[in-house]
Design a protein around this motif. Sequence first.
Motif, PDB file in Angstrom:
ATOM      1  N   ALA A 161     -47.460  -1.614  17.000  1.00 50.41           N
ATOM      2  CA  ALA A 161     -46.907  -2.960  17.104  1.00 50.41           C
ATOM      3  C   ALA A 161     -46.595  -3.495  15.711  1.00 50.41           C
ATOM      4  O   ALA A 161     -47.429  -3.434  14.806  1.00 50.41           O
ATOM      5  N   VAL A 162     -45.387  -4.022  15.550  1.00 49.81           N
ATOM      6  CA  VAL A 162     -44.933  -4.587  14.276  1.00 49.81           C
ATOM      7  C   VAL A 162     -44.697  -6.074  14.455  1.00 49.81           C
ATOM      8  O   VAL A 162     -44.061  -6.503  15.422  1.00 49.81           O
TER       9      VAL A 162
ATOM     10  N   GLY B 167     -46.170  -4.605   4.914  1.00 49.54           N
ATOM     11  CA  GLY B 167     -45.550  -3.815   5.975  1.00 49.54           C
ATOM     12  C   GLY B 167     -46.504  -3.177   6.954  1.00 49.54           C
ATOM     13  O   GLY B 167     -46.051  -2.543   7.919  1.00 49.54           O
ATOM     14  N   LEU B 168     -47.803  -3.319   6.751  1.00 45.49           N
ATOM     15  CA  LEU B 168     -48.743  -2.644   7.643  1.00 45.49           C
ATOM     16  C   LEU B 168     -48.637  -3.176   9.066  1.00 45.49           C
ATOM     17  O   LEU B 168     -48.701  -4.384   9.295  1.00 45.49           O
ATOM     18  N   ALA B 169     -48.503  -2.253  10.020  1.00 45.37           N
ATOM     19  CA  ALA B 169     -48.451  -2.613  11.437  1.00 45.37           C
ATOM     20  C   ALA B 169     -49.845  -2.425  12.027  1.00 45.37           C
ATOM     21  O   ALA B 169     -50.844  -2.448  11.305  1.00 45.37           O
TER      22      ALA B 169
ATOM     23  N   VAL C 190     -42.635  -2.796  19.675  1.00 45.90           N
ATOM     24  CA  VAL C 190     -43.675  -1.770  19.779  1.00 45.90           C
ATOM     25  C   VAL C 190     -42.959  -0.431  19.908  1.00 45.90           C
ATOM     26  O   VAL C 190     -42.228  -0.201  20.869  1.00 45.90           O
ATOM     27  N   ILE C 191     -43.149   0.427  18.913  1.00 44.62           N
ATOM     28  CA  ILE C 191     -42.537   1.754  18.907  1.00 44.62           C
ATOM     29  C   ILE C 191     -43.635   2.784  19.136  1.00 44.62           C
ATOM     30  O   ILE C 191     -44.712   2.691  18.543  1.00 44.62           O
TER      31      ILE C 191
ATOM     32  N   TYR D 125     -38.207   6.463   2.559  1.00 50.52           N
ATOM     33  CA  TYR D 125     -39.381   7.056   3.202  1.00 50.52           C
ATOM     34  C   TYR D 125     -40.212   5.938   3.813  1.00 50.52           C
ATOM     35  O   TYR D 125     -40.366   4.865   3.207  1.00 50.52           O
ATOM     36  N   GLY D 126     -40.758   6.213   5.000  1.00 54.56           N
ATOM     37  CA  GLY D 126     -41.692   5.266   5.581  1.00 54.56           C
ATOM     38  C   GLY D 126     -42.121   5.674   6.969  1.00 54.56           C
ATOM     39  O   GLY D 126     -41.291   6.099   7.771  1.00 54.56           O
ATOM     40  N   PRO D 127     -43.404   5.573   7.275  1.00 52.74           N
ATOM     41  CA  PRO D 127     -43.877   5.841   8.636  1.00 52.74           C
ATOM     42  C   PRO D 127     -43.726   4.608   9.514  1.00 52.74           C
ATOM     43  O   PRO D 127     -43.644   3.476   9.021  1.00 52.74           O
ATOM     44  N   THR D 128     -43.680   4.828  10.810  1.00 53.62           N
ATOM     45  CA  THR D 128     -43.619   3.723  11.771  1.00 53.62           C
ATOM     46  C   THR D 128     -44.756   2.740  11.536  1.00 53.62           C
ATOM     47  O   THR D 128     -44.583   1.523  11.687  1.00 53.62           O
ATOM     48  N   GLU D 129     -45.909   3.254  11.148  1.00 58.25           N
ATOM     49  CA  GLU D 129     -47.111   2.427  10.961  1.00 58.25           C
ATOM     50  C   GLU D 129     -47.012   1.482   9.780  1.00 58.25           C
ATOM     51  O   GLU D 129     -47.866   0.604   9.605  1.00 58.25           O
TER      52      GLU D 129
END
Length: 566
Positions: free
Chosen positions: A172-173, A354-356, A158-159, A299-303
């Motif tokens: 949460a991933v 990849g969706l969290a 969890v970031i 490129y990529g968001p945490t989400e």
Amino acid sequence: MVVPGMSPLLASARAPSPRTLVDIFEETVAAHPEALALDSGVEILTYAELSAAAAELADDLAMLGVGRGDKVGVRIRSGTTDLYVAILGIIHAGAAYVPVDADDPDERARTVFGESRVAAIVGNGRAVTRTTAPVAAVGADLAPSPERTVTPEDDVWVIFTSGSTGTPKGVAVSHRSAAAFVDAESRLFLQGELLGPGDRVMAGLSVAFDASCEEMWLAWAHGGCLVPAPRSLVRSGVDVGPWLQANNITVVSTVPTLVALWPPQSLEQVRLLIMGGEACPAELAARLQAPGREVWNTYGPTEATVVACGTQLDGTEPVRIGLPLDGWDLAVVDAGGNPVAEGESGELVIGGVGLARYLDPAKDAETYAPMPPLGWNRAYRSGDVVRNDSVGLVFVGRADDQIKLGGRRIELGEIDGQLLRVPGVVGAAAAVRRTGSGNSILVGYVRVDAAYDGRAALELLRSRMPAALVPRLAVVDDLPTRTSGKVDRGALPWPLVTRTDSPQPQFTPTQAWLADIWRVVLAADVTDARADFFDFGGGSLTAAQVVGRIRERHPEVAVGDVYAHP
């Protein structure tokens, strides 16, 4: 490889098979038990030894009733063996790790651990503290043995990202998403000569930053050795160069602002250089090219689990963010959610494996909404504007008040909220400004009353926020607004004007020379020999630039001197 007739932005059909990060790590342990897995500079562990240490910590957690479905906080000094053993031990226990940078204020840690409801916290020395009492088994003195079998659907980390309301947002991933990310990158980089036990991967990013996950698993998925860089070294900028060479680093994942500070010769052994977290200047991309080296922009968001797309850079323009990883879907849409034509710009929307998810169900439902025009049941609207290009997407900018600063994603609304908590502040707005040397400085513009104390305000902000979020404070008479009533951040004054009634500085020649350096790097007009570098928005990157200029006359000066004598 793109399937003929299919959009190059749709790659969910190529998703790697479901598995967990535990599966990936144990597969590497079985294949390379005697290969080096971690070299902290103080202690070296093989994969067999690192696996045993992680299993021991997992047993300690189990004894406290911590297991599958739980979340465990981690707050351990950067770059230590204990930090990485803790992360692996937690996921082997079936729990998800929740990292907080050890240098962040206690208030940040309380917020993060409280929002995620951690069952335990692992600290320095691998000390484990249970935050809630375990549920006692009926008729027994001990807690029931927790389940430790990990499934792809379980959370792995969890970031927390910056939040527009002033409260950080927990993302949460799952193991499914994290493992798919690791496996997809394995298909991406160095296809001619794969990563392996001979590689040494720099770990220089905070574990509270999701890009740190890339560093760890670039090593651990392939039998490479993770080599943490001391935090003080990373801050130094130019001093990282000799460290890279001395430690035989071959793989680096970092942000452009950091790699721009390193001497070119320091990268001679680096065969894979990955950049992300912020826009990469074309000049830098060209400068980093070298025979036998792959340079990537990601490129990529945490989400959406660390990285959603990437491209190999060849030194030409435009600098692209590329096409999706296997398992990720991308779309570029207009305000109505409809795809835009080739060559047009729109908001980037992400779907696929990849969706969290947000810990807050209401925020999750709002942010990960269906996209009927795309036929997607769940999608993440990034808020980033990109140009639709089938060769590779091109980043254009943000559609809202969220910005990237030093690789960290910051929502200006969070800064506004913290400024408004300061006694004496009656109005506030944060903005990012560029200095003459091209640096980005975070400035907090405040309207104040008689109760305001600038020095006390900075001390309060530093006790509440990570150092990278504390802005340079500028008192203004008014905050300009748009017709909507929102603050017009673009109309806030810059450069900041020195008050006409300020005393003229009486500097020695050396002080005057240093003041000129500050003026270039920080856009700061210094009027007091006691002025503090960090009060003017200085940070680790600008400190490194200042030291680089000072060394033209005084080669012995180090970045640590700026922190010791700001």
